[in-house]
Design a protein around this motif. Structure first.
Motif, mmCIF file in Angstrom:
data_model
loop_
_atom_site.group_PDB
_atom_site.id
_atom_site.type_symbol
_atom_site.label_atom_id
_atom_site.label_comp_id
_atom_site.label_asym_id
_atom_site.label_seq_id
_atom_site.Cartn_x
_atom_site.Cartn_y
_atom_site.Cartn_z
ATOM 1 N N SER A 1 0.816 -1.220 0.000
ATOM 2 C CA SER A 1 0.000 0.000 0.000
ATOM 3 C C SER A 1 0.846 1.265 0.000
ATOM 4 C CB SER A 1 -0.946 0.004 1.202
ATOM 5 O OG SER A 1 -0.234 0.206 2.418
ATOM 6 N N VAL A 2 2.169 1.131 -0.152
ATOM 7 C CA VAL A 2 3.042 2.300 -0.134
ATOM 8 C C VAL A 2 2.663 3.250 -1.269
ATOM 9 C CG1 VAL A 2 4.856 1.270 -1.597
ATOM 10 C CG2 VAL A 2 5.434 3.056 0.056
ATOM 11 N N ASP A 3 2.691 4.541 -0.970
ATOM 12 C CA ASP A 3 2.284 5.556 -1.942
ATOM 13 C C ASP A 3 3.195 6.767 -1.796
ATOM 14 O OD1 ASP A 3 1.075 7.314 -3.666
ATOM 15 O OD2 ASP A 3 -0.813 7.443 -2.572
ATOM 16 N N THR A 4 4.017 7.007 -2.819
ATOM 17 C CA THR A 4 4.884 8.184 -2.824
ATOM 18 C C THR A 4 4.469 9.167 -3.904
ATOM 19 O OG1 THR A 4 6.497 7.226 -4.357
ATOM 20 C CG2 THR A 4 6.816 6.785 -1.996
ATOM 21 N N GLY A 5 3.346 8.878 -4.573
ATOM 22 C CA GLY A 5 2.900 9.751 -5.632
ATOM 23 C C GLY A 5 3.529 9.470 -6.984
ATOM 24 N N ASN A 6 4.294 8.369 -7.069
ATOM 25 C CA ASN A 6 4.942 8.002 -8.326
ATOM 26 C C ASN A 6 4.903 6.484 -8.448
ATOM 27 O OD1 ASN A 6 7.492 7.047 -9.867
ATOM 28 N ND2 ASN A 6 7.294 9.187 -10.487
#
Length: 203
Positions: A81-86
């Motif tokens: 579920s990691v989300d860095t916007g890329n």
């Protein structure tokens, strides 16, 4: 010389004064995922900060203000579920260079000791990432308590700690021609917590 002082600038970023709906926050709580942020930040190419967060997780806490050592915290995070916007960067984080998600889908934290000095909750526990477990201590400040419009009793906390990602086997990097590395080894973990008191304790 600027029109506004640093003091004025700081005041502009402050939130409203927190509420304290309950004097004693002791009880069993469940994290409110919709209003909790489990984030992190790292330096990229030695010039900027990249931030991310995890979107899927679950956690519980027992708070005992009379005997803080009896308090405990348990947290499970879905690495995928990691989300860095890329999307490309997120995919790299799930690879063997970092989380190795297929073999280690969960990141977990289990408290082993809790201390409270009247202002700060210091929560020490086992943080497991990529199959490696290390002890970390996270200081938390309580940000208030409230009775929300839906009848829930909730408490808020903010905490942060810096760790070295290589201690957990997240060792990927690349040297820069100008010196330094592509991704900082030091990672800042950031916690903005909203927890709802379990119904049987909320009365």
């Amino acid at each position: 010389m600027g029109i506004f002082s640093k003091k004025d600038a700081a005041a502009e970023t402050e939130f409203d004064t927190p509420t304290a709906a309950i004097e004693d926050i002791s009880g069993d709580y469940t994290l409110d995922v919709a209003h909790t942020r489990l984030g992190f930040s790292a330096r990229h190419a030695m010039v900027t900060t990249v931030r991310g967060s995890f979107k899927e997780f679950e956690g519980t806490a027992t708070i005992d203000t009379a005997e803080p050592s009896k308090s405990k915290v348990s947290l499970t995070i879905k690495a995928a579920s990691v989300d860095t916007g890329n999307a490309d960067r997120d995919g790299h984080l799930l690879s063997g260079d970092f989380f190795e998600n297929e073999a280690h889908p969960n990141i977990t934290f289990e408290s082993t000791a809790v201390e409270f000095d009247g202002e700060t909750w210091n929560i020490t526990g086992d943080l497991t990432i990529k199959g490696t477990t290390k002890s970390v201590t996270v200081p938390f400040e309580q940000t208030g308590s409230a009775k929300d419009p839906f009848g829930n009793t909730r408490v808020g906390f903010e905490g942060a700690v810096a760790i070295n990602r290589t201690d957990w086997g997240l060792s990927f990097n690349a040297a820069l021609e100008t010196g330094g590395v592509l991704v900082s080894e030091k990672i800042k973990l950031e916690f903005d917590i909203s927890a709802i008191k379990n119904t049987e304790d909320a009365a």
